[in-house]
Design a protein around this motif. Structure first.
Motif, short mmCIF file in Angstrom:
data_model
loop_
_atom_site.label_atom_id
_atom_site.label_comp_id
_atom_site.label_asym_id
_atom_site.label_seq_id
_atom_site.Cartn_x
_atom_site.Cartn_y
_atom_site.Cartn_z
N SER A 63 11.95 68.72 30.72
CA SER A 63 12.87 68.64 29.59
C SER A 63 13.18 70.01 28.97
N SER B 248 4.72 68.90 22.88
CA SER B 248 5.91 68.23 23.41
C SER B 248 6.68 67.71 22.20
N ALA C 186 13.10 57.19 22.45
CA ALA C 186 14.12 57.52 21.45
C ALA C 186 15.25 56.50 21.49
N SER D 80 8.84 65.37 21.48
CA SER D 80 8.86 63.94 21.16
C SER D 80 7.48 63.41 20.73
N TYR E 6 16.94 62.96 21.42
CA TYR E 6 16.71 64.40 21.22
C TYR E 6 16.99 65.11 22.54
N ARG F 263 6.74 62.20 17.10
CA ARG F 263 7.14 60.86 16.64
C ARG F 263 6.03 59.84 16.91
O1 PMV Z 1 9.63 65.83 24.10
P1 PMV Z 1 10.19 66.22 25.40
O2 PMV Z 1 10.22 67.70 25.57
O3 PMV Z 1 9.51 65.53 26.53
O4 PMV Z 1 11.72 65.75 25.43
C1 PMV Z 1 12.12 64.41 25.36
C2 PMV Z 1 13.56 64.24 25.66
C3 PMV Z 1 14.08 62.84 25.87
O5 PMV Z 1 13.05 61.97 26.28
C4 PMV Z 1 15.14 62.88 26.97
C5 PMV Z 1 14.75 62.27 24.63
C6 PMV Z 1 13.84 61.89 23.49
O6 PMV Z 1 14.30 61.96 22.35
O7 PMV Z 1 12.69 61.49 23.71
#
Ligand code: PMV
Length: 320
Positions: free
Chosen positions: A188, A134, A13, A136, A17, A139
């Motif tokens: 996370s 998950s 990112a 992210s 997020y 994306r």
């Molecule tokens: O997608 P998750 O639940 O692994 O969360 C990702 C959170 C961060 O990597 C810290 C920020 C991001 O936007 O990827």
């Protein structure tokens, strides 16, 4: 029985997020902007119709928690599915703040929908499916620069990854300084909920997020590295301030993290446009022009155990 294999890259990112508006559906409280990276990848095979549900992760049996998360995603795709075997491999450290869950669930969504057969899912549908594994991961369905908006619908159908610009748009790189490959202490989802409930900075973080996103988008469109770097560092340090003011505090940094940050800033003081970001782990990721990559890698080297220079990468895709 049918089988499909898919490949996906992690994304990092640029506008971060952190925080959910709906935990079960994995809907974000803030929008984000990311860069998908080549070089690191997850390759996942789904066998649709096996003797029993089984997950093999990097050549070992998946833990109960890992297996449940994977099988939950397959249940969402098809509640009447047969038992499935999932074989997944990463060519980079898993669960160490290098976005392995993003590439893992993006690859799983593509492989599972292809192995199942039937009418193909749209990329938006695949992104929504990956998001539920998950956040992210939604994306990584797109190559290059992608945006994930909060959306307004309760079911989350309008909160999916969307393409902003392809990998070829801009000759930038992410130089990753690996400070430690230990698995992160607080995952996370737990960390985000802790921040939402306890950080006094959380409401401000959420209130400013749309403006942060628009700044990031404009900088990517204009290929303005200084402007994007400023927005990325601001978003990163705001997120880590929220983490660190949670109770108990979430401090993902190690001493090497701080040393690496100072090394990058010293380089910038010397005129190199190099900008840092960090996630839920100690690694330092530096965005810079491809032509500055070796200088940045050299600056990181004394403070880290490994350095990887990754170029923008393509979208999640079926390979077999
Ligand atoms: O997608 P998750 O639940 O692994 O969360 C990702 C959170 C961060 O990597 C810290 C920020 C991001 O936007 O990827």
């Amino acid at each position: 029985m049918s089988t499909a294999t898919a490949l996906a890259h992690p994304n990092i990112a640029l506008i971060k997020y952190w925080g959910k508006r709906d935990v079960p559906r994995n809907l974000p409280a803030v929008p984000s902007l990311s860069l998908t990276l080549s070089g690191f990848q997850t390759t996942t095979t789904v066998v649709w119709g096996a003797r029993a549900d089984e997950l093999l992760l990097n050549d070992r049996a998946g833990s109960d928690t890992e297996t449940r998360k994977v099988m939950d995603l397959l249940d969402r795709l098809d509640p009447a599915r047969p038992p499935c075997q999932v074989i997944s491999r990463n060519n980079f450290p898993t669960g160490a703040g290098l976005a392995s869950s993003a590439s893992a669930f993006a690859a799983l969504a593509v492989a599972a929908s292809e192995a199942r057969g039937g009418p193909p899912l749209t990329r938006r549908d695949l992104s929504a499916l990956a998001r539920q594994g998950s956040g992210s991961a939604c994306r990584s369905l797109w190559g290059g620069f992608a945006v994930w908006r909060v959306g307004t619908r309760d079911d989350g159908s309008d909160s999916v990854g969307e393409p902003l610009a392809p990998a070829e748009h801009w000759d930038v790189v992410m130089v990753i300084g690996v400070v430690s490959t230990a698995t992160k202490a607080v995952g996370s989802t737990e960390g985000m909920e802790r921040s939402r409930h306890t950080s006094p900075l959380y409401p401000t973080w959420v209130a400013q997020a749309s403006d942060d996103l628009e700044e990031g988008i404009a900088a990517v469109r204009d290929r303005d590295l200084d402007r994007l770097g400023r927005a990325m560092e601001a978003s990163t340090f705001k997120m880590h301030a929220v983490m660190q003011t949670s109770h108990p505090p979430l401090l993902y940094w190690q001493p090497g993290t701080v040393a690496a940050l100072h090394a990058v800033w010293a380089l910038r003081a010397d005129g190199v446009s190099a900008w840092v970001t960090m996630d839920a782990g100690p690694q330092v990721k530096v965005l810079c022009a491809a032509s500055d990559a070796s200088q940045v890698a050299q600056a990181l080297q004394p403070h880290v155990v490994d350095v990887h220079t990754l170029r923008p990468g393509g979208a999640a895709r079926r390979i077999e």
